[in-house]
Design a protein around this motif. Structure first.
Motif, short mmCIF file in Angstrom:
data_model
loop_
_atom_site.label_atom_id
_atom_site.label_comp_id
_atom_site.label_asym_id
_atom_site.label_seq_id
_atom_site.Cartn_x
_atom_site.Cartn_y
_atom_site.Cartn_z
N SER A 112 -21.17 2.34 15.06
CA SER A 112 -21.32 1.91 14.10
C SER A 112 -23.52 2.54 13.78
O SER A 112 -23.92 2.71 13.17
CB SER A 112 -21.69 0.09 13.70
N ALA A 113 -23.82 2.73 15.40
CA ALA A 113 -25.04 2.87 15.52
C ALA A 113 -24.58 4.90 15.78
O ALA A 113 -26.30 4.93 15.82
CB ALA A 113 -25.59 2.65 17.01
N LEU A 114 -24.04 4.83 15.56
CA LEU A 114 -23.87 6.69 16.07
C LEU A 114 -24.08 7.41 14.32
O LEU A 114 -23.70 6.61 13.01
CB LEU A 114 -22.89 7.45 16.20
N ARG A 115 -25.27 8.52 14.12
CA ARG A 115 -25.62 9.05 13.19
C ARG A 115 -25.05 10.36 12.65
O ARG A 115 -25.12 11.21 14.20
CB ARG A 115 -27.25 9.18 13.03
N VAL A 116 -24.02 11.09 12.34
CA VAL A 116 -23.07 12.39 12.56
C VAL A 116 -23.16 13.48 10.84
O VAL A 116 -24.14 12.62 9.93
CB VAL A 116 -21.73 12.32 12.41
N THR A 117 -23.86 14.50 11.62
CA THR A 117 -23.87 15.24 10.59
C THR A 117 -23.86 15.96 10.51
O THR A 117 -22.63 16.75 11.55
CB THR A 117 -25.87 15.68 10.04
N GLY A 127 -17.28 42.15 5.63
CA GLY A 127 -18.07 41.70 6.70
C GLY A 127 -17.54 39.24 6.25
O GLY A 127 -17.50 38.97 5.09
N ARG A 128 -17.22 39.27 7.65
CA ARG A 128 -17.08 37.75 7.14
C ARG A 128 -17.62 36.95 8.33
O ARG A 128 -18.01 37.41 9.14
CB ARG A 128 -15.63 37.30 7.44
N SER A 129 -18.32 35.53 7.65
CA SER A 129 -18.60 34.90 8.43
C SER A 129 -18.59 32.97 8.00
O SER A 129 -18.47 33.15 7.44
CB SER A 129 -20.79 35.22 7.77
N ARG A 130 -18.48 32.31 9.59
CA ARG A 130 -18.11 31.04 8.82
C ARG A 130 -19.37 30.73 10.53
O ARG A 130 -18.61 30.81 11.36
CB ARG A 130 -16.33 30.88 9.51
N TYR A 131 -19.32 29.32 9.58
CA TYR A 131 -20.72 28.85 10.90
C TYR A 131 -19.85 26.85 10.25
O TYR A 131 -20.30 26.62 9.55
CB TYR A 131 -21.70 29.06 10.71
N LEU A 132 -19.83 27.03 12.13
CA LEU A 132 -19.69 24.90 11.52
C LEU A 132 -20.13 24.77 12.49
O LEU A 132 -20.60 24.70 14.09
CB LEU A 132 -18.38 25.12 11.47
N TRP A 133 -21.53 23.51 12.32
CA TRP A 133 -22.42 22.84 12.87
C TRP A 133 -21.78 21.30 13.02
O TRP A 133 -21.85 20.64 11.65
CB TRP A 133 -24.08 23.24 13.43
N LEU A 134 -22.00 20.45 13.70
CA LEU A 134 -21.94 18.61 14.08
C LEU A 134 -22.72 18.06 14.89
O LEU A 134 -23.02 18.94 15.89
CB LEU A 134 -20.32 18.50 14.41
N ARG A 135 -23.17 17.86 14.48
CA ARG A 135 -24.81 17.01 15.38
C ARG A 135 -24.64 15.19 15.26
O ARG A 135 -24.41 14.90 13.90
CB ARG A 135 -26.03 17.47 14.49
N ALA A 179 -30.88 9.83 21.71
CA ALA A 179 -29.77 11.18 22.68
C ALA A 179 -29.73 12.29 21.66
O ALA A 179 -28.83 11.29 20.26
CB ALA A 179 -28.29 10.15 23.25
N SER A 180 -29.02 13.35 21.39
CA SER A 180 -28.73 14.05 20.29
C SER A 180 -27.11 14.74 20.74
O SER A 180 -27.61 15.80 21.86
CB SER A 180 -29.11 15.46 20.35
N LEU A 181 -26.59 15.38 20.34
CA LEU A 181 -25.31 16.22 20.92
C LEU A 181 -25.23 17.00 19.68
O LEU A 181 -24.83 16.83 19.00
CB LEU A 181 -24.18 15.50 21.40
N TRP A 182 -25.05 18.37 19.45
CA TRP A 182 -24.68 19.64 18.99
C TRP A 182 -23.17 20.01 19.46
O TRP A 182 -23.36 20.49 20.56
CB TRP A 182 -25.59 20.14 18.81
N VAL A 183 -22.44 20.54 18.55
CA VAL A 183 -21.86 20.71 18.77
C VAL A 183 -20.93 22.32 17.23
O VAL A 183 -20.97 22.05 16.57
CB VAL A 183 -20.09 20.08 18.69
N GLY A 184 -21.30 23.41 18.01
CA GLY A 184 -20.50 24.46 16.90
C GLY A 184 -20.01 25.29 17.29
O GLY A 184 -19.96 25.65 18.02
#
Length: 194
Positions: A11-16, A41-49, A60-65
């Motif tokens: 509940s306290a976690l913010r996900v973007t 050319g093809r590109s795909r970028y996916l990030w979760l924070r 604290a922060s965690l990034w996954v890309g």
């Protein structure tokens, strides 16, 4: 008990997140020089924070890309009096990236940051080309009448890093910062040549 604790954390976690997908195509046709080329050319970028505040002084922060990039280039030249040839150039790379950072505000004038980074990259490169020259053109430019080049290679790269930094305010106009970082890159390449 455990479910309540997990629910409290979530509940306290913010996900973007961000997702970007792009594709470009380009064709070149030159009828005068009998050349044709295709580029794609093809590109795909996916990030979760993920961000979590553990209190007024600890965050604290965690990034996954996971970016993926692909490109392809093919072409032909057909001028029998000068040269006949073709080229194929294909590349792709995919990364998985994990980064975390913890910010601890020890005092309104003192900030401590620590974290780690892990990156895994896989890439592939394929290149083939060939050309044929008439005898007089090959003699004029001191080249063989026929040549081929081929390369087919895979590469893996992994990197891990940890860091620690301190930032402090001295007086009203001076900020001191000191930190350290260590990382361990590792590259493994498997080369296959025809």
């Amino acid at each position: 008990t455990a479910a309540v604790a997990v629910a409290g954390i979530l509940s306290a976690l913010r996900v973007t997140g961000n997702l970007l997908i792009a594709r470009d195509e380009f064709r070149i046709v030159d009828e005068d020089s009998h050349e044709q080329g295709d580029l794609e050319g093809r590109s795909r970028y996916l990030w979760l924070r993920f961000d979590r505040e553990w209190g007024p002084t600890l965050q604290a922060s965690l990034w996954v890309g996971q970016p993926r990039i692909e490109s392809a280039r093919t072409g032909t030249a057909s001028e029998p009096l000068i040269a006949l040839g073709s080229v194929e150039d294909r590349r792709h790379s995919q990364l998985t990236d994990v980064r975390t950072r913890v910010d601890w505000q020890l005092h309104p004038r003192h900030l401590l940051q620590a974290g780690f980074e892990l990156t895994d990259e896989k890439g592939h490169y394929l290149y083939n080309s060939e050309a044929l020259f008439p005898d007089d053109v090959a003699t004029l430019f001191d080249r063989p009448t026929q040549f081929e080049r081929a390369l087919d290679t895979d590469a893996d790269r992994r990197r891990g890093a940890v860091f620690l930094s301190y930032r402090g305010r001295i007086g009203d106009s001076l900020i001191a910062e000191i930190g350290g970082r260590t990382q361990t890159p590792r590259i493994r390449q498997i080369r296959k040549t025809n």
